[in-house]
Design a protein around this motif. Structure first.
Motif, short mmCIF file in Angstrom:
data_model
loop_
_atom_site.label_atom_id
_atom_site.label_comp_id
_atom_site.label_asym_id
_atom_site.label_seq_id
_atom_site.Cartn_x
_atom_site.Cartn_y
_atom_site.Cartn_z
N GLY A 7 32.58 -14.84 -5.26
CA GLY A 7 31.41 -15.17 -4.77
C GLY A 7 30.30 -15.70 -5.45
O GLY A 7 30.35 -16.45 -6.39
N TYR A 8 29.08 -15.03 -5.00
CA TYR A 8 27.84 -15.27 -5.71
C TYR A 8 27.95 -14.84 -7.37
O TYR A 8 27.27 -15.67 -8.20
CB TYR A 8 26.51 -14.47 -5.30
N ASP A 9 28.63 -14.08 -7.62
CA ASP A 9 28.66 -13.47 -9.04
C ASP A 9 29.44 -14.66 -9.88
O ASP A 9 28.88 -14.99 -10.93
CB ASP A 9 29.58 -12.26 -9.16
N GLY A 10 30.21 -15.64 -9.03
CA GLY A 10 30.87 -16.63 -10.09
C GLY A 10 29.79 -17.62 -10.40
O GLY A 10 29.86 -18.46 -11.52
N GLN A 17 24.90 -15.87 -16.70
CA GLN A 17 24.04 -14.73 -16.23
C GLN A 17 24.96 -13.74 -15.31
O GLN A 17 25.75 -13.99 -14.93
CB GLN A 17 22.70 -15.51 -15.26
N GLN A 18 24.01 -12.57 -15.33
CA GLN A 18 24.42 -11.29 -14.41
C GLN A 18 23.76 -11.29 -13.22
O GLN A 18 22.51 -11.54 -13.03
CB GLN A 18 24.26 -10.15 -15.12
N LEU A 19 24.47 -11.17 -12.17
CA LEU A 19 23.66 -11.04 -10.89
C LEU A 19 22.95 -9.86 -10.60
O LEU A 19 24.03 -8.83 -10.72
CB LEU A 19 24.55 -11.59 -9.57
N GLU A 20 21.63 -9.60 -10.99
CA GLU A 20 21.16 -8.37 -11.09
C GLU A 20 20.71 -7.58 -9.83
O GLU A 20 19.84 -6.72 -9.71
CB GLU A 20 19.95 -8.41 -12.01
N MET A 142 37.18 -5.76 -11.54
CA MET A 142 35.97 -5.86 -12.15
C MET A 142 36.23 -6.20 -13.69
O MET A 142 35.70 -7.07 -14.49
CB MET A 142 35.29 -4.63 -12.03
N ASP A 143 37.35 -5.47 -14.49
CA ASP A 143 37.49 -5.67 -15.78
C ASP A 143 38.05 -7.05 -15.98
O ASP A 143 37.45 -7.63 -17.04
CB ASP A 143 38.59 -4.68 -16.27
N MET A 144 38.93 -7.41 -15.29
CA MET A 144 39.45 -8.85 -15.56
C MET A 144 38.60 -9.91 -15.42
O MET A 144 38.45 -11.03 -16.20
CB MET A 144 40.89 -9.15 -14.73
N PHE A 145 37.61 -9.69 -14.46
CA PHE A 145 36.34 -10.67 -14.28
C PHE A 145 35.49 -10.86 -15.50
O PHE A 145 35.40 -11.83 -16.16
CB PHE A 145 35.57 -10.47 -13.04
N THR A 146 35.16 -9.49 -16.02
CA THR A 146 34.48 -9.22 -17.04
C THR A 146 35.00 -9.90 -18.26
O THR A 146 34.37 -10.47 -19.00
CB THR A 146 33.90 -7.95 -17.20
N ASP A 147 36.32 -9.50 -18.35
CA ASP A 147 36.91 -10.11 -19.77
C ASP A 147 36.88 -11.65 -19.84
O ASP A 147 36.88 -12.40 -20.66
CB ASP A 147 38.31 -9.69 -19.71
N HIS A 148 37.22 -12.30 -18.42
CA HIS A 148 37.13 -13.78 -18.53
C HIS A 148 35.73 -14.43 -18.28
O HIS A 148 35.55 -15.52 -19.20
CB HIS A 148 38.28 -14.27 -17.07
N PHE A 149 34.86 -14.03 -17.88
CA PHE A 149 33.75 -14.69 -17.19
C PHE A 149 32.49 -14.17 -18.33
O PHE A 149 31.39 -14.59 -18.42
CB PHE A 149 33.34 -14.57 -16.05
N LYS A 150 32.81 -12.78 -18.89
CA LYS A 150 31.79 -12.16 -19.83
C LYS A 150 30.61 -11.78 -19.18
O LYS A 150 29.33 -11.56 -19.74
CB LYS A 150 31.51 -13.35 -21.12
N VAL A 151 30.61 -11.84 -17.87
CA VAL A 151 29.69 -10.86 -16.98
C VAL A 151 30.38 -10.00 -16.06
O VAL A 151 31.42 -9.97 -15.72
CB VAL A 151 28.57 -11.81 -16.15
N ALA A 152 29.67 -8.79 -15.75
CA ALA A 152 30.17 -7.79 -14.83
C ALA A 152 30.19 -8.50 -13.45
O ALA A 152 29.33 -9.31 -13.13
CB ALA A 152 29.40 -6.54 -14.98
N ILE A 153 31.00 -7.73 -12.46
CA ILE A 153 30.86 -8.07 -11.33
C ILE A 153 31.15 -6.56 -10.51
O ILE A 153 31.56 -5.75 -10.91
CB ILE A 153 32.20 -9.03 -10.69
N THR A 154 30.61 -6.71 -9.21
CA THR A 154 30.46 -5.59 -8.43
C THR A 154 31.74 -5.98 -7.31
O THR A 154 31.33 -6.99 -6.75
CB THR A 154 29.32 -5.17 -7.64
N VAL A 155 32.79 -5.15 -7.00
CA VAL A 155 33.45 -5.51 -5.93
C VAL A 155 33.44 -4.45 -4.78
O VAL A 155 33.49 -3.44 -5.03
CB VAL A 155 35.16 -5.28 -6.35
N LYS A 156 33.17 -5.02 -3.55
CA LYS A 156 32.71 -4.36 -2.56
C LYS A 156 34.28 -3.93 -1.79
O LYS A 156 35.13 -4.64 -1.93
CB LYS A 156 31.95 -4.94 -1.43
N THR A 157 34.25 -2.72 -1.09
CA THR A 157 35.30 -2.22 -0.56
C THR A 157 34.95 -2.09 0.87
O THR A 157 33.91 -1.60 1.38
CB THR A 157 35.99 -1.08 -1.15
N THR A 158 35.93 -2.54 2.11
CA THR A 158 35.81 -2.05 3.22
C THR A 158 37.07 -1.65 3.82
O THR A 158 38.11 -1.98 3.13
CB THR A 158 35.48 -3.36 4.28
#
Length: 160
Positions: A7-10, A17-20, A142-158
């Motif tokens: 989503g937005y993190d992309g 940039q990091q979505l803060e 989260m780890d694979m996103f950070t490795d590839h895009f060089k920024v962290a992501i938050t993964v929401k769970t429902t």
């Protein structure tokens, strides 16, 4: 468990940039009742190549007595201010890149899950996994996103 993906993190990652913010759709000066209206407008601004998306008044819990053109303009100015780092993406030109990157990210995660013998069902922009695998899969995403895009992501769970 349902784990949402990029989503937005992309879009922020395209700018390095990091979505803060915890919720990118709750904007300063607008109450949480406006969240759904903002979400629809922001996503339209990112995905609408015409550059003319309009606010949907019925999705804004509070319209401040404004008609649609004024509501749209006021909301857009707030979006531009709060999301200045990605302003250049509010013109519909990032849609396919975002879909492509999100799809590739989910494919990389799914391939790793196959290696780990963890079943997962991809549906649109999320994965459904067993509850016992939820934390492992969230961390992997989260780890694979950070490795590839060089920024962290938050993964929401429902848990539906």
């Amino acid at each position: 468990a349902e784990l949402e993906a990029i989503g937005y993190d992309g879009v922020y990652s395209f700018e390095g940039q990091q979505l803060e913010m915890e919720d990118a759709y709750v904007l300063e000066g607008w109450g949480p009742e406006c969240r759904e209206g903002m979400k629809k407008l922001i996503n339209s601004m990112i995905n609408d190549a015409t550059g003319e998306p309009k606010a949907l008044k019925k999705l804004f819990g509070k319209t401040y007595g404004l008609k649609v053109p004024e509501l749209t303009e006021k909301a857009k100015q707030s979006i531009y201010k709060q999301h200045a780092a990605i302003r250049s993406h509010f013109n519909g030109t990032s849609t396919y890149r975002l879909l492509y990157e999100e799809s590739n990210h989910l494919m990389r995660v799914l391939m790793k899950l196959v290696d780990m013998n963890i079943p997962a069902l991809p549906v649109h922009d999320c994965l459904y996994v067993r509850l016992r695998d939820e934390n492992t899969v969230r961390q992997l995403m989260m780890d694979m996103f950070t490795d590839h895009f060089k920024v962290a992501i938050t993964v929401k769970t429902t848990n539906d």
